[in-house]
Design an enzyme around this catalytic site. Structure first.
Site, PDB file in Angstrom:
ATOM      1  N   CYS A   1       0.831  -1.203   0.000  1.00 34.79           N
ATOM      2  CA  CYS A   1       0.000   0.000   0.000  1.00 34.79           C
ATOM      3  C   CYS A   1       0.869   1.258   0.000  1.00 34.79           C
ATOM      4  O   CYS A   1       2.014   1.243   0.466  1.00 34.79           O
ATOM      5  CB  CYS A   1      -0.896   0.025   1.231  1.00 34.79           C
ATOM      6  SG  CYS A   1      -2.072  -1.326   1.323  1.00 34.79           S
TER       7      CYS A   1
ATOM      8  N   GLU B   1       0.562   3.959   1.834  1.00 35.35           N
ATOM      9  CA  GLU B   1       0.877   4.453   3.176  1.00 35.35           C
ATOM     10  C   GLU B   1       2.078   3.725   3.763  1.00 35.35           C
ATOM     11  O   GLU B   1       2.988   4.342   4.331  1.00 35.35           O
ATOM     12  CB  GLU B   1      -0.329   4.280   4.105  1.00 35.35           C
ATOM     13  CG  GLU B   1      -1.555   5.051   3.659  1.00 35.35           C
ATOM     14  CD  GLU B   1      -2.495   4.262   2.744  1.00 35.35           C
ATOM     15  OE1 GLU B   1      -3.693   4.569   2.752  1.00 35.35           O
ATOM     16  OE2 GLU B   1      -2.027   3.347   2.021  1.00 35.35           O
TER      17      GLU B   1
END
Length: 132
Positions: A52, A54
């Site tokens: 991901c 993040e």
């Protein structure tokens, strides 16, 4: 003028590698000293190896010597801004427990949260210290 962290996350989103899902995500973190670290999602043909945006930004930031982040921005091309997944929330909690989190889409919608709102009753190192 748009928030510079959201602008950085939008740049990161453009660099995402999402040939399978086509779901491009960009993240930007502001470290305690003001440095901005960007990350995008990176997909793999072996889906479980996908990372991901993040977490990419966190790992990049930590590898560059930043261990505390005060603000997070996530940008997607969705009708409503998209929050981080559970795994990202956990890792964000460990490096940015007091952070402001800005979720934005390409239409300009922005939703503001705190990490405490996104991950109430979080698990962290404090629980590890309690075992006997």
């Amino acid at each position: 003028m748009p928030d510079p962290l959201i602008a950085a996350a939008a740049i990161a989103r453009a660099r995402a590698h999402a040939p399978f899902s086509k779901f491009r995500v960009g993240a930007a973190l502001e470290a305690e000293g003001g440095t901005i670290v960007m990350g995008s999602n990176v997909e793999s043909a072996s889906y479980g190896l996908t990372m991901c945006a993040e977490r990419t930004a966190i790992f990049k930031g930590v590898s560059e010597g930043h261990t505390r982040f005060v603000k997070v921005a996530v940008v997607t091309d969705t009708d409503t801004p998209t929050p981080p997944c559970g795994a990202c929330r956990q890792l964000l909690w460990e490096f940015a427990p007091d952070a402001v989190v800005l979720l934005a889409n390409l239409k300009g919608d922005v939703i503001r949260y705190t990490m405490r709102e996104l991950l109430p009753a979080a698990f962290d190192a404090g629980q590890l210290d309690r075992h006997s």
